[in-house]
Design a protein around this motif. Sequence first.
Motif, PDB file in Angstrom:
ATOM      1  N   CYS A 121     -16.853  32.059   9.305  1.00  0.00           N
ATOM      2  CA  CYS A 121     -17.042  30.647   8.980  1.00  0.00           C
ATOM      3  C   CYS A 121     -18.478  30.377   8.548  1.00  0.00           C
ATOM      4  N   VAL A 122     -19.414  30.978   9.298  1.00  0.00           N
ATOM      5  CA  VAL A 122     -20.832  30.795   8.938  1.00  0.00           C
ATOM      6  C   VAL A 122     -21.109  31.345   7.547  1.00  0.00           C
ATOM      7  N   ALA A 123     -20.533  32.542   7.275  1.00  0.00           N
ATOM      8  CA  ALA A 123     -20.738  33.139   5.959  1.00  0.00           C
ATOM      9  C   ALA A 123     -20.131  32.271   4.852  1.00  0.00           C
ATOM     10  N   SER A 124     -18.942  31.736   5.118  1.00  0.00           N
ATOM     11  CA  SER A 124     -18.272  30.911   4.115  1.00  0.00           C
ATOM     12  C   SER A 124     -19.016  29.610   3.868  1.00  0.00           C
ATOM     13  N   VAL A 125     -19.451  29.001   4.984  1.00  0.00           N
ATOM     14  CA  VAL A 125     -20.192  27.743   4.835  1.00  0.00           C
ATOM     15  C   VAL A 125     -21.518  27.994   4.137  1.00  0.00           C
ATOM     16  N   PHE A 126     -22.121  29.118   4.503  1.00  0.00           N
ATOM     17  CA  PHE A 126     -23.386  29.463   3.853  1.00  0.00           C
ATOM     18  C   PHE A 126     -23.188  29.634   2.356  1.00  0.00           C
ATOM     19  N   GLY A 127     -22.078  30.299   1.969  1.00  0.00           N
ATOM     20  CA  GLY A 127     -21.800  30.471   0.551  1.00  0.00           C
ATOM     21  C   GLY A 127     -21.353  29.183  -0.105  1.00  0.00           C
ATOM     22  N   ALA A 128     -20.721  28.293   0.650  1.00  0.00           N
ATOM     23  CA  ALA A 128     -20.202  27.063   0.072  1.00  0.00           C
ATOM     24  C   ALA A 128     -21.314  26.089  -0.301  1.00  0.00           C
ATOM     25  N   TYR A 129     -22.484  26.238   0.091  1.00  0.00           N
ATOM     26  CA  TYR A 129     -23.577  25.362  -0.300  1.00  0.00           C
ATOM     27  C   TYR A 129     -24.120  25.735  -1.714  1.00  0.00           C
ATOM     28  N   TRP A 130     -23.810  26.366  -2.671  1.00  0.00           N
ATOM     29  CA  TRP A 130     -24.335  26.713  -3.952  1.00  0.00           C
ATOM     30  C   TRP A 130     -25.770  26.599  -3.910  1.00  0.00           C
ATOM     31  N   LEU A 131     -26.219  27.446  -2.778  1.00  0.00           N
ATOM     32  CA  LEU A 131     -27.708  27.408  -2.704  1.00  0.00           C
ATOM     33  C   LEU A 131     -28.259  27.912  -4.037  1.00  0.00           C
ATOM     34  N   CYS A 132     -28.749  27.047  -4.756  1.00  0.00           N
ATOM     35  CA  CYS A 132     -29.143  27.348  -6.145  1.00  0.00           C
ATOM     36  C   CYS A 132     -30.226  28.414  -6.221  1.00  0.00           C
ATOM     37  N   ARG A 133     -31.125  28.431  -5.242  1.00  0.00           N
ATOM     38  CA  ARG A 133     -32.276  29.331  -5.296  1.00  0.00           C
ATOM     39  C   ARG A 133     -31.864  30.793  -5.219  1.00  0.00           C
ATOM     40  N   ILE A 134     -30.762  31.071  -4.496  1.00  0.00           N
ATOM     41  CA  ILE A 134     -30.390  32.475  -4.327  1.00  0.00           C
ATOM     42  C   ILE A 134     -29.129  32.833  -5.098  1.00  0.00           C
ATOM     43  N   ARG A 135     -28.523  31.856  -5.809  1.00  0.00           N
ATOM     44  CA  ARG A 135     -27.281  32.157  -6.499  1.00  0.00           C
ATOM     45  C   ARG A 135     -27.461  33.266  -7.518  1.00  0.00           C
ATOM     46  N   TYR A 136     -28.381  33.091  -8.398  1.00  0.00           N
ATOM     47  CA  TYR A 136     -28.562  34.074  -9.474  1.00  0.00           C
ATOM     48  C   TYR A 136     -29.082  35.407  -8.948  1.00  0.00           C
ATOM     49  N   PRO A 137     -30.071  35.446  -8.060  1.00  0.00           N
ATOM     50  CA  PRO A 137     -30.502  36.737  -7.509  1.00  0.00           C
ATOM     51  C   PRO A 137     -29.389  37.483  -6.765  1.00  0.00           C
ATOM     52  N   ALA A 138     -28.576  36.756  -6.003  1.00  0.00           N
ATOM     53  CA  ALA A 138     -27.492  37.422  -5.282  1.00  0.00           C
ATOM     54  C   ALA A 138     -26.502  38.050  -6.248  1.00  0.00           C
ATOM     55  N   PHE A 139     -26.199  37.326  -7.347  1.00  0.00           N
ATOM     56  CA  PHE A 139     -25.305  37.862  -8.370  1.00  0.00           C
ATOM     57  C   PHE A 139     -25.885  39.118  -9.008  1.00  0.00           C
ATOM     58  N   GLY A 140     -27.164  39.058  -9.385  1.00  0.00           N
ATOM     59  CA  GLY A 140     -27.775  40.184 -10.067  1.00  0.00           C
ATOM     60  C   GLY A 140     -27.882  41.408  -9.191  1.00  0.00           C
ATOM     61  N   ILE A 141     -28.294  41.218  -7.917  1.00  0.00           N
ATOM     62  CA  ILE A 141     -28.467  42.360  -7.017  1.00  0.00           C
ATOM     63  C   ILE A 141     -27.127  43.014  -6.685  1.00  0.00           C
ATOM     64  N   SER A 142     -26.071  42.224  -6.424  1.00  0.00           N
ATOM     65  CA  SER A 142     -24.771  42.790  -6.067  1.00  0.00           C
ATOM     66  C   SER A 142     -24.184  43.597  -7.210  1.00  0.00           C
ATOM     67  N   PHE A 143     -24.289  43.079  -8.453  1.00  0.00           N
ATOM     68  CA  PHE A 143     -23.761  43.848  -9.590  1.00  0.00           C
ATOM     69  C   PHE A 143     -24.591  45.075  -9.858  1.00  0.00           C
ATOM     70  N   ALA A 144     -25.904  45.012  -9.649  1.00  0.00           N
ATOM     71  CA  ALA A 144     -26.755  46.186  -9.830  1.00  0.00           C
ATOM     72  C   ALA A 144     -26.377  47.265  -8.833  1.00  0.00           C
ATOM     73  N   LEU A 145     -26.087  46.875  -7.593  1.00  0.00           N
ATOM     74  CA  LEU A 145     -25.678  47.841  -6.569  1.00  0.00           C
ATOM     75  C   LEU A 145     -24.354  48.499  -6.949  1.00  0.00           C
ATOM     76  N   CYS A 146     -23.416  47.731  -7.419  1.00  0.00           N
ATOM     77  CA  CYS A 146     -22.093  48.253  -7.757  1.00  0.00           C
ATOM     78  C   CYS A 146     -22.172  49.236  -8.919  1.00  0.00           C
ATOM     79  N   ILE A 147     -22.868  48.863  -9.970  1.00  0.00           N
ATOM     80  CA  ILE A 147     -22.908  49.732 -11.160  1.00  0.00           C
ATOM     81  C   ILE A 147     -23.781  50.957 -10.901  1.00  0.00           C
ATOM     82  N   SER A 148     -24.792  50.829 -10.019  1.00  0.00           N
ATOM     83  CA  SER A 148     -25.615  51.987  -9.660  1.00  0.00           C
ATOM     84  C   SER A 148     -24.775  53.043  -8.950  1.00  0.00           C
ATOM     85  N   CYS A 149     -23.852  52.601  -8.114  1.00  0.00           N
ATOM     86  CA  CYS A 149     -22.963  53.547  -7.427  1.00  0.00           C
ATOM     87  C   CYS A 149     -22.096  54.297  -8.440  1.00  0.00           C
ATOM     88  N   LEU A 150     -21.526  53.553  -9.403  1.00  0.00           N
ATOM     89  CA  LEU A 150     -20.689  54.197 -10.418  1.00  0.00           C
ATOM     90  C   LEU A 150     -21.495  55.163 -11.265  1.00  0.00           C
TER      91      LEU A 150
END
Length: 775
Positions: A569-598
């Motif tokens: 619930c905490v994770a969902s609520v935390f994500g449900a706030y479209w914290l604008c400051r971390i939205r784009y960095p979180a997107f970029g870092i997660s995709f970088a991690l995924c493609i680096s593994c591949l």
Amino acid sequence: MTLLIAWLFIFLYLMNNKHGSAAVLDNCVFFGEEDKNSLYEDGEVVIGGLFPLHYSPVFSRPTYKEKPITNMYKYFSSRALRWMQTMTFTIKEINGRSDLLPHLKLGFHIHDSCDDIPVSLRASLLLVNGQPDRGFRAEIIIGDAGSGVSMALLRSLGCFHIPLVRHNQREFPTFMRTMPSDTFQIRALARLVSYFGWTWVGVIGVESDYARFAIQLFLRESVHYGVCAAYTHFYPVVVSQQALDDLLNVIQFSSSKVIINFSGESEMQSILREIMRRNVTGLQWIASEAWATAKSLWEKSGDLLMGTLGFAIRRAATIPGLKQHLTSLTASSLHKSAFLAEFWEETFDCRLNGSVNTHSHGSDNFFDRQPCKGTEDLNDVYSPYSDVTQLRVSYNIYKAVYLVAYALQDLSNCKLIHYMKRANFSALGEKVNFDQNGDPIAYYDLMNWQRAPDGSLNLVKVGFYDASLPGHSLVINDSVIQWPLGKKAIQSVCSSGCPPGTRVVRRKGEPICCYDCVPCTEGEVSNKTDSLECSRCSADTWSNTARNLCIPRTTEYLSYYEFMGILLCVASVFGAYWLCRIRYPAFGISFALCISCLLAKTAVVLMAFRSTLPRSNVMKWFGSNQQRASVLLGTAVQVKICFFWLLTSPPHANNNTDYHGATIIKECVPGSEVGFWSVLGYIGILACGCLLMAFLARKLPDNFNEAKFIAFSMLIFFAVWITFIPVYVSTAGKYTVAVHIFAILASAFALLFCIFVPKCYIILLRPEKNCKKKQ
């Protein structure tokens, strides 16, 4: 039986010789011996009486060579003598009244029935025919209290229409009684054992019509109350040692501790002696009416009968003048009646001068007795004869004599029996009348045998049975009952009751009172004792652990109050706030991690097949540690880009009023366009590297052709993000967010679908390829 055949033979002889001597036809000739042991007083109407003054015959085997001697009996009954004296007292009382039969004197002729059918039958025929020295024959007989004896007499006397006051009205139309029918006693006994929960009882009785009728009726009645007979056993009237052994073996080997005995005093005395010899204790006796108030049994058995329960006929509080009549025996009366003489000699253990007692002359110690002094007084000793505290049978004899008197009062030209059935009078304050069957209203006192402080028997009334009260006929005061063991009634059941949560399963081939208890299955319950079946719970309920209650089913779901729920619930609520400051960095870092593994995985496979030269050490740079390091390195570059982006010009929320004049658009602007596009560009570089490696590995063996699925996923990835760029630039507000989300989800599902669907196919549909040999 021989006597009856003799009478029939004489009757047939006279009928066949009807043309013979007139003297034979006109004069009655007395055959047989005169019975001296009787009590007689003359009167205009003579009432016959039969009472069991002796009982328990001494067995003697006939030789069939000489005339059988007169039967001898073991015991003399002082109680029966009281009954006889009550009859004579009542007749004398009526003769002394001026308002009842003032011009008619009643007489009596009383014989000893010996509680024996042949003796009773002979005595009854003597009463109705008369004897040479008696001027009158009996017009009516006050009969024996035993049903078996009464039935035998009725079959003989019924054809002569001699009224017998003492089963079936149709079979015996001249029969009446002042005691209730045995049918009511048996019903009361069935209700009694059911009341105390005794469902497993032993039933015994003497070999007689009365006991057989009583036991058969009890077995029928007990079925209605769920009571079963653990055993039924009959024993002979003359109880031999073998018969006692058979009976006691049945009692001792049975699990039943409650015994109903249909017998008289004498048979019960023999049984009690054997029980004392074997030291059998802990039995709850239920007495039939015949011995329910027999105090003589207590004197010889003591605690064995403590707690006994039994129904006794209604007791009269007192009969005025009876006590004085009983105790005022004179010397003349003792010498006139063999019965009174025998009683006197038995009570005071002495011998009367000129005694007319012939029965005791055969006993071994009769002539050893000292002569009576003449100073003996019945008030100085206790005897059942003079005990007027329990006037039950005596009271019924008193009523029976008055019944005859009132019927004679109404008699004109009709039969006496007609007026007896219509009689309606009061005796000692009690209303006396009869139903259409000649039966009185059934009323019994429930008696409990209790030990008095001095050790004597105290007969305590603890309840009653009144057949005129339907539905409430049995009333019991449990608190005053004294039990054989302890302060509670003993348990006597074949199977203990099945508690709630179980059901009854009958044992094959055993009575219905014997069963096993089986727990209800899951989802079923029983909420009462001895349930025959379990009930299924409703759709939204389920049985509890005890299987005796349906409770609501447990609803299982991910609760907000458990640890995992709170975390998610905490994770969902935390994500449900479209914290604008971390939205784009979180997107970029997660995709970088995924493609680096591949990228790392594809590079290792490619280099494994490229470095085939001997003594090549290329693979040492592509071990597991190196793979992890490359993934961390590829992700760390993106983290640094995002870090500098957030430091210089981070994304932030903005109210856009320029795009649409009437609308304020809340949006998350990147802040630094350079940072945003740098993040996307770095993801593109990683994706290009991954696509290149996958392209180079496309010709590897089929077992290692995962590279082509990676290539397909990268192509879809590029297609999505290339399309994203113009759409993202040309949209504003909420549509920008929707485009962003679509691009992320589409590229993510492309990676999952292209890489993991082939693996699932092998695992589920081609498991034979999922082994090391196939890799």
